[in-house]
Structures are given as structure tokens and as C-alpha cells.
Write an enzyme that holds these catalytic residues in place. Sequence first.
Site, PDB file in Angstrom:
ATOM      1  N   CYS A  86      -3.757  -2.171  -6.542  1.00 24.71           N
ATOM      2  CA  CYS A  86      -3.479  -0.859  -7.105  1.00 24.71           C
ATOM      3  C   CYS A  86      -4.286   0.240  -6.418  1.00 24.71           C
ATOM      4  O   CYS A  86      -5.161  -0.024  -5.608  1.00 24.71           O
ATOM      5  CB  CYS A  86      -3.796  -0.872  -8.595  1.00 24.71           C
ATOM      6  SG  CYS A  86      -3.032  -2.250  -9.469  1.00 24.71           S
ATOM      7  N   TYR A 123      -2.672  -4.407   6.523  1.00 25.10           N
ATOM      8  CA  TYR A 123      -1.434  -3.957   5.884  1.00 25.10           C
ATOM      9  C   TYR A 123      -1.605  -2.832   4.884  1.00 25.10           C
ATOM     10  O   TYR A 123      -0.885  -1.843   4.932  1.00 25.10           O
ATOM     11  CB  TYR A 123      -0.748  -5.145   5.197  1.00 25.10           C
ATOM     12  CG  TYR A 123       0.514  -4.775   4.436  1.00 25.10           C
ATOM     13  CD1 TYR A 123       1.735  -4.674   5.088  1.00 25.10           C
ATOM     14  CD2 TYR A 123       0.478  -4.510   3.068  1.00 25.10           C
ATOM     15  CE1 TYR A 123       2.896  -4.323   4.397  1.00 25.10           C
ATOM     16  CE2 TYR A 123       1.630  -4.155   2.373  1.00 25.10           C
ATOM     17  CZ  TYR A 123       2.828  -4.062   3.038  1.00 25.10           C
ATOM     18  OH  TYR A 123       3.961  -3.713   2.359  1.00 25.10           O
ATOM     19  N   GLY A 181       0.881   0.976  -4.835  1.00 24.10           N
ATOM     20  CA  GLY A 181       1.562   0.463  -6.015  1.00 24.10           C
ATOM     21  C   GLY A 181       2.704   1.362  -6.420  1.00 24.10           C
ATOM     22  O   GLY A 181       2.534   2.581  -6.473  1.00 24.10           O
ATOM     23  N   ASN A 238      -8.679  -1.709  -9.858  1.00 20.38           N
ATOM     24  CA  ASN A 238      -8.062  -2.270  -8.655  1.00 20.38           C
ATOM     25  C   ASN A 238      -8.767  -3.581  -8.341  1.00 20.38           C
ATOM     26  O   ASN A 238      -9.960  -3.599  -8.074  1.00 20.38           O
ATOM     27  CB  ASN A 238      -8.210  -1.283  -7.488  1.00 20.38           C
ATOM     28  CG  ASN A 238      -7.710  -1.829  -6.160  1.00 20.38           C
ATOM     29  OD1 ASN A 238      -8.166  -1.425  -5.109  1.00 20.38           O
ATOM     30  ND2 ASN A 238      -6.771  -2.759  -6.198  1.00 20.38           N
ATOM     31  N   GLY A 239      -8.005  -4.688  -8.372  1.00 21.16           N
ATOM     32  CA  GLY A 239      -8.596  -5.990  -8.096  1.00 21.16           C
ATOM     33  C   GLY A 239      -8.107  -7.025  -9.091  1.00 21.16           C
ATOM     34  O   GLY A 239      -7.221  -6.768  -9.906  1.00 21.16           O
TER      35      GLY A 239
END
Length: 459
Positions: free
Chosen positions: A2, A243, A28, A102-103
Site C-alpha cells: 500500500c 517494480y 494500490g 504498509n506491510g
Amino acid sequence: MCGIFGVFGHREAAKLAYFGLYALQHRGQESAGIAVSNGREIREHKGMGLVAEVFDEETLVQLKGHIAVGHVRYSTTGASALKNAQPFCVTHSKHTYGIAHNGNLTNSRELRERLEAQGSIFQTTIDSEIILHLLAKVASRGIEEALTIVMETIEGAYSCLLLTEDKLIAFRDPHGFRPLCLGILNGGYVVASETCALDLIQAQYLRDIRPGEIVIIGKDGLQSIQAIPPSPRQARCIFEFIYFARPDSNVFGENVYLIRRSLGERLAEEARFDCDFVMPFPDSGNYAAVGYARASGLPFEMGVIRNHYVGRTFIQPSQSMRDFSVRVKLNPVKEIIRGQRVLVVDDSIVRGTTSRTRVRAIREAGASKIYMVISCPPIRFPCYFGIDFPSRGELIAARHQVEEIQRYLDLDGLHYLSLEGMLAACRAEDGSFCTACFTGQYPIEIRTDLSKNILERHP
């Protein structure tokens, strides 16, 4: 994987958060949300879809306040549903908290089972909610001590923003898995997953939030607490370079564009094919393809054109959506490809289905030979820290050798960048990056039992 964004000290915090999330949309596309505080109360708005679909001018006007936290999500823990959209807000003992995470927590199942056994009632299936349940149990100790206790209890990857009525708080796991940076804007503060979000609102980058650090921003300024010592083995996610991060961002102290170009240059050192030109699968392969062309001396062409109104295929939540997106997203330029020996550069092969569809389109466009080079090693192991590599069974390289993958994709040649080449290109030879998806060597133990109990350790 995210994206999170926070603002403190700006009278239009919600609008800044909107633009920050817009810059982080690539992280996201399932849901977006913003929670705002005016110093007394917190308001929130969340929805499924892209940032521009969830928010409009009228919605943002209603979110009044000088503190804001925003989130864009794709799901790795918890279903893709509105109830799991973030920021996730709760009220406890007359105080409201909103979290953006995030994670992935690696001990979430054990913690959730223990909390439920002790009477906790969960509203979502996201692991982020666990953090607030743990925080509530020790909130009376004050935010500094309470968050320190929580960070000693949870394990895995977490770059988080916590909103209270009068504070913006950022904290990051001791391994530093996910990026999180701090900036300033007109006397206020901004925290974001990537520096591209700071650039959009013209905030000045200060530094990264340190692994194991808590940063508390309130009316008296910024306070930094090293809650947990940074792990001796840092584990920054190398896939951010390959990426996920935007190429105009600086992540982990390096510019993503330059790293990706360097990955392509390393590929050219390792693998040469007899071909007419180099082309990327846009957009993720663009910059490695630039590097390969520069290093090899081969012409660079855009052999397929991307429809930019289609989202990122890797993070679409279902295979059927990924397949449709691949067909809509890229269209070959037949006049460039027909009769040519083509070298395709891409960033990764995960399941193989997307690559196979793309290669077939190039073959149908008339290419005489198709070679492919990949700017990372084969992905053979699942990620437990926030990237959607959920099981080995879905990873083509976990089940097949390179030669078999080449045949499956209908290629005339295939080469993956070596692990050594990737580390050198990413300037990651010091061992401070997580490469578990390539090697299976996880930086922390993936546990199935609960050895930490917040109530037993902190009665």
C-alpha cells in the site's frame, strides 16, 4: 504494498493528502481513504476504487482539519472489501485513532487468536487492526510507551501512520522493510511512502523514518524516539527498486530510475542475443530497457504501446482481471515488429500468465524471433512482508526451470539477471536488503506459534 501519506500543520490537510495519494496511486488501486483531525475530532472518508473515484471537491471540503492521514490499498492480508479500506479508525476511552499501514505482520494470526480469546471484537480482516487493539490495551501508559510496547509485540513489515486528535505519528519496523520518508512544507510536516508524493506538493525531503523509530508530530514540533534498536540485519525490500516504486522517487537513499537503468546495463553484460532492437514491456520494463540498449549499443524501440487508462496488472486482485487488463493494456506496433528479431526487457515474471499473453501478441504481430531478459532473478518463494507472492504454487519459477519457462512463454531465448548482478546494480551488496523471494532466506523467522503476549509481558 500500500501507499501511505500524512500531513501535519496545514489548513488544507485533506487536499494535500488527496494529491499525495494521487502520486502514490501505483502502490494500490483497490481502495482509498483519508482521515482528518481539526485538533478535537477525526472525520474520515473511504471508498473502493481509485483516488479520483473516491474523492471529489465536495467530499474534500467536508474533511476540515490541519492533520490528515491517507491510504491507498491493495490487499495482501484481508479481502478486497470496503470494511478493510484504510485509514482504519476506532474510538477508545474517549480518544479516536486512525491507522494507515504498509506491510504485513508475520505473527498476525497468532496475535488475533489471542486477542479474540481475551475478548477483543474485530471489525475487519486486516492485520492493521491488530495494532490498534494492542495499542488500546496499554494506551493509559501514554502514546510513547504504548507504541513502544506494541512494536515489541508485532513482527514483520510495518511502515505506519497513526492519527490522533492532535498528533501525527509515524513508526517503522526495525528491519526497515518498507520505505517511509519525512518532509517539510511551509512550516508543517509531511510523511509519505515515496518522495514522488513530496515532489507533487512541493514539500522538501528531510530524511527517511529510521527503522525502529517513532516520530511524533504535535503542536510543540517533532519528537523522535528510537523505540526499538534497528535490526543488525536490515531487510529493505529490493522489489521496491525492481517494480513497485515510481521511477522518479528516491527510495532507501537511491533514485529508482537510475537503479532500474543500472539493472538493464547489468543484463547486457550477462546476456546478449542476436537481435535487431530492444523494447520494453511498458511501463515497468522501460528503464531497464534503456539501460540494456545503452550498454549493448542496440537500437531502442517502443514495440508495444500502453493504454495508460488501465491499471497495473500485477496488483489486480484476481486472475481474470489480470488477463483482461493485459489484453487492453498493451498493443503491439506491427509495423515495427513484423519480420524483426526482438529483445524484450521486463522487470519480472511472477505467475507467467501475463508474460505469455504479451509474448503471444508480439508473435502474432509478426516477430521472427523473440528473446526476453528479466531484470531480477527467478521469483521462487512467497513474500510474507507485503508483496502479493502468496504461495509457491502460483510462482512459475518455483515449479519450472528457466528452459521450461522459456518453452511455456514461446520464447527463442530467456535470461534472468543473476542475484549477484541484481545486488550490484542496486548497490545492495552489503546484505541490507531482503531477497527472500529469490533465495528463500527470510530475514526473520516466519512463526506459527505465539511467543509474545502483550498482557503477560506488560501486565
